[in-house]
Design a protein around this motif. Structure first.
Motif, PDB file in Angstrom:
ATOM      1  N   PRO A  52      52.713   4.447  19.636  1.00  0.00           N
ATOM      2  CA  PRO A  52      51.780   3.919  18.640  1.00  0.00           C
ATOM      3  C   PRO A  52      50.338   4.192  19.046  1.00  0.00           C
ATOM      4  N   LEU A  53      49.513   4.490  18.079  1.00  0.00           N
ATOM      5  CA  LEU A  53      48.102   4.709  18.353  1.00  0.00           C
ATOM      6  C   LEU A  53      47.398   3.376  18.573  1.00  0.00           C
ATOM      7  N   GLU A  54      46.540   3.317  19.576  1.00  0.00           N
ATOM      8  CA  GLU A  54      45.849   2.078  19.880  1.00  0.00           C
ATOM      9  C   GLU A  54      44.642   1.831  18.991  1.00  0.00           C
ATOM     10  N   ALA A  55      44.160   2.885  18.355  1.00  0.00           N
ATOM     11  CA  ALA A  55      42.993   2.730  17.491  1.00  0.00           C
ATOM     12  C   ALA A  55      42.851   3.942  16.594  1.00  0.00           C
ATOM     13  N   LYS A  56      42.092   3.750  15.523  1.00  0.00           N
ATOM     14  CA  LYS A  56      41.711   4.852  14.655  1.00  0.00           C
ATOM     15  C   LYS A  56      40.199   5.000  14.709  1.00  0.00           C
ATOM     16  N   VAL A  57      39.758   6.238  14.847  1.00  0.00           N
ATOM     17  CA  VAL A  57      38.333   6.515  14.910  1.00  0.00           C
ATOM     18  C   VAL A  57      37.955   7.391  13.720  1.00  0.00           C
ATOM     19  N   ASP A  58      37.023   6.911  12.919  1.00  0.00           N
ATOM     20  CA  ASP A  58      36.512   7.698  11.805  1.00  0.00           C
ATOM     21  C   ASP A  58      35.512   8.695  12.369  1.00  0.00           C
ATOM     22  N   LEU A  59      35.858   9.965  12.354  1.00  0.00           N
ATOM     23  CA  LEU A  59      35.015  10.976  12.978  1.00  0.00           C
ATOM     24  C   LEU A  59      33.704  11.174  12.239  1.00  0.00           C
ATOM     25  N   ALA A  60      33.655  10.772  10.993  1.00  0.00           N
ATOM     26  CA  ALA A  60      32.423  10.935  10.220  1.00  0.00           C
ATOM     27  C   ALA A  60      31.424   9.821  10.509  1.00  0.00           C
ATOM     28  N   THR A  61      31.911   8.600  10.583  1.00  0.00           N
ATOM     29  CA  THR A  61      31.013   7.453  10.763  1.00  0.00           C
ATOM     30  C   THR A  61      31.037   6.876  12.170  1.00  0.00           C
ATOM     31  N   GLY A  62      32.065   7.204  12.957  1.00  0.00           N
ATOM     32  CA  GLY A  62      32.202   6.631  14.291  1.00  0.00           C
ATOM     33  C   GLY A  62      32.794   5.245  14.301  1.00  0.00           C
ATOM     34  N   VAL A  70      48.724  -3.160  20.113  1.00  0.00           N
ATOM     35  CA  VAL A  70      48.660  -2.411  21.368  1.00  0.00           C
ATOM     36  C   VAL A  70      47.544  -2.981  22.238  1.00  0.00           C
ATOM     37  N   LEU A  71      47.883  -3.321  23.486  1.00  0.00           N
ATOM     38  CA  LEU A  71      46.892  -3.782  24.457  1.00  0.00           C
ATOM     39  C   LEU A  71      46.454  -2.613  25.321  1.00  0.00           C
ATOM     40  N   VAL A  72      45.168  -2.524  25.596  1.00  0.00           N
ATOM     41  CA  VAL A  72      44.632  -1.497  26.477  1.00  0.00           C
ATOM     42  C   VAL A  72      43.901  -2.204  27.619  1.00  0.00           C
ATOM     43  N   ARG A  73      44.262  -1.867  28.846  1.00  0.00           N
ATOM     44  CA  ARG A  73      43.643  -2.480  30.011  1.00  0.00           C
ATOM     45  C   ARG A  73      43.081  -1.397  30.932  1.00  0.00           C
ATOM     46  N   TYR A  74      41.840  -1.572  31.344  1.00  0.00           N
ATOM     47  CA  TYR A  74      41.177  -0.634  32.242  1.00  0.00           C
ATOM     48  C   TYR A  74      41.268  -1.174  33.661  1.00  0.00           C
ATOM     49  N   SER A  75      41.840  -0.381  34.548  1.00  0.00           N
ATOM     50  CA  SER A  75      42.114  -0.879  35.886  1.00  0.00           C
ATOM     51  C   SER A  75      41.902   0.251  36.897  1.00  0.00           C
ATOM     52  N   ALA A  76      42.555   0.148  38.039  1.00  0.00           N
ATOM     53  CA  ALA A  76      42.461   1.164  39.089  1.00  0.00           C
ATOM     54  C   ALA A  76      43.861   1.563  39.528  1.00  0.00           C
ATOM     55  N   CYS A  77      44.008   2.804  39.910  1.00  0.00           N
ATOM     56  CA  CYS A  77      45.296   3.365  40.289  1.00  0.00           C
ATOM     57  C   CYS A  77      45.551   3.140  41.777  1.00  0.00           C
ATOM     58  N   LEU A  78      46.791   2.806  42.136  1.00  0.00           N
ATOM     59  CA  LEU A  78      47.184   2.660  43.538  1.00  0.00           C
ATOM     60  C   LEU A  78      48.135   3.771  43.964  1.00  0.00           C
ATOM     61  N   GLY A  79      48.088   4.900  43.239  1.00  0.00           N
ATOM     62  CA  GLY A  79      48.977   6.016  43.579  1.00  0.00           C
ATOM     63  C   GLY A  79      48.620   6.673  44.897  1.00  0.00           C
ATOM     64  N   CYS A  84      41.362   5.817  42.119  1.00  0.00           N
ATOM     65  CA  CYS A  84      40.712   6.217  40.876  1.00  0.00           C
ATOM     66  C   CYS A  84      40.967   5.155  39.803  1.00  0.00           C
ATOM     67  N   GLY A  85      40.238   5.256  38.728  1.00  0.00           N
ATOM     68  CA  GLY A  85      40.478   4.346  37.624  1.00  0.00           C
ATOM     69  C   GLY A  85      41.706   4.773  36.832  1.00  0.00           C
ATOM     70  N   ASN A  86      42.244   3.870  36.048  1.00  0.00           N
ATOM     71  CA  ASN A  86      43.286   4.234  35.086  1.00  0.00           C
ATOM     72  C   ASN A  86      43.138   3.380  33.831  1.00  0.00           C
ATOM     73  N   ARG A  87      43.833   3.797  32.824  1.00  0.00           N
ATOM     74  CA  ARG A  87      43.756   3.132  31.529  1.00  0.00           C
ATOM     75  C   ARG A  87      45.191   2.934  31.065  1.00  0.00           C
ATOM     76  N   VAL A  88      45.649   1.683  31.028  1.00  0.00           N
ATOM     77  CA  VAL A  88      47.054   1.380  30.768  1.00  0.00           C
ATOM     78  C   VAL A  88      47.211   0.863  29.338  1.00  0.00           C
ATOM     79  N   LYS A  89      48.157   1.451  28.621  1.00  0.00           N
ATOM     80  CA  LYS A  89      48.440   1.035  27.244  1.00  0.00           C
ATOM     81  C   LYS A  89      49.754   0.272  27.224  1.00  0.00           C
ATOM     82  N   GLY A  95      55.249  -6.440  26.172  1.00  0.00           N
ATOM     83  CA  GLY A  95      54.602  -6.273  27.463  1.00  0.00           C
ATOM     84  C   GLY A  95      54.961  -4.969  28.144  1.00  0.00           C
ATOM     85  N   LYS A  96      55.722  -4.104  27.477  1.00  0.00           N
ATOM     86  CA  LYS A  96      56.159  -2.846  28.063  1.00  0.00           C
ATOM     87  C   LYS A  96      55.002  -1.863  28.170  1.00  0.00           C
ATOM     88  N   MET A  97      54.947  -1.179  29.317  1.00  0.00           N
ATOM     89  CA  MET A  97      53.940  -0.142  29.487  1.00  0.00           C
ATOM     90  C   MET A  97      54.312   1.082  28.655  1.00  0.00           C
TER      91      MET A  97
END
Length: 258
Positions: A52-62, A70-79, A84-89, A95-97
């Motif tokens: 599933p898409l987390e968002a829609k962006v209108d390219l004309a108007t922004g 859909v939840l989006v969380r900005y975190s850090a990677c422990l790989g 580095c940072g990561n972005r988890v959807k 609650g499934k990744m």
């Protein structure tokens, strides 16, 4: 055969043309997905990968329209140790990744990267190559592989207590309250499997006055029997070392100290 033969110049020109067509096709598909024009529901279409898409962006108007499912969380990677940072959807209902991607706020993922003061709507805009986006964050294969580690059926997610002889490989799950109580207070923790040995807990070792061994004063006080061995340079080392030193022990060893 002579009619079908190509000289070197013609061959390179043909390969270049095919490459341009492939790139154009890829970019075209990306723009369609980013613009939420992929097949799916009318409200929030599903991307070509089935996610599933987390968002829609209108390219004309922004304008950004966020998918509340859909939840989006900005975190850090422990790989690895780069942290580095990561972005988890995540799927909100289960609650499934769903996916892992780069964090546009992190300098290891994007250049230029977004300032921390930039609103999340700007982060959503970075998902498209079009619309004048400032950056497009990425993450390496190891960072992507963290998703497999998260979903591993044998991943340890609860405290485990030995349920057999040492080295036998038998374990049982216990609660966090039981773990804290047993580690703190000690006692005959393995009486249920026939062991009569008394295990000292943190309370018994929290003694910074009494020598561990009067005949060997260099060993220091009883509290030095608490040893923290092994950790990572991603924040856990600092927290663990501070706890051990506050407890009264000098025996705090990092991941590379072995």
């Amino acid at each position: 055969m002579s009619d079908l033969s190509l000289d070197r110049r013609q061959f390179l020109a043909a390969v270049g043309a095919l490459g341009a067509l492939s790139a154009a096709g890829t970019l075209g598909a990306t723009r369609l997905a980013d613009a939420a024009e992929a097949p799916g529901s009318a409200e929030f279409p599903v991307a070509p990968n089935g996610m599933p898409l987390e968002a829609k962006v209108d390219l004309a108007t922004g304008k950004v329209e966020v998918n509340d499912d859909v939840l989006v969380r900005y975190s850090a990677c422990l790989g690895c140790y780069s942290s580095c940072g990561n972005r988890v959807k995540l799927d909100r209902a289960t609650g499934k990744m769903l996916t892992i991607g780069g964090n546009p706020y992190h300098p290891s993922c994007a250049l230029p990267y977004l300032d921390f003061d930039e609103p999340l709507t700007e982060a959503y805009k970075t998902l498209t190559w079009a619309g004048g986006a400032k950056t497009h964050a990425t993450i390496c294969g190891r960072g992507q592989g963290c998703q497999d580690g998260y979903s591993q059926p044998e991943r340890v997610t609860v405290p485990l207590k030995r349920a057999g002889k040492r080295g036998e490989g038998k374990w049982k799950a216990i609660g966090w309250d039981q773990l804290i109580k047993e580690v703190t207070e000690g006692g005959k923790l393995f009486a249920d499997i026939g062991e009569d040995r008394n295990v000292e807990g943190f309370k018994a070792l929290h003694d910074t006055k009494t020598p561990m061994n009067p005949a060997e004063p260099l060993l220091g006080p009883v509290s030095n029997q608490l040893v923290m061995f092994g950790s990572r340079g991603d924040g856990r080392t600092a927290v663990g070392s501070r706890f051990v030193n506050s407890f009264g022990s000098i025996n705090s060893y990092s991941h590379g100290a072995s």
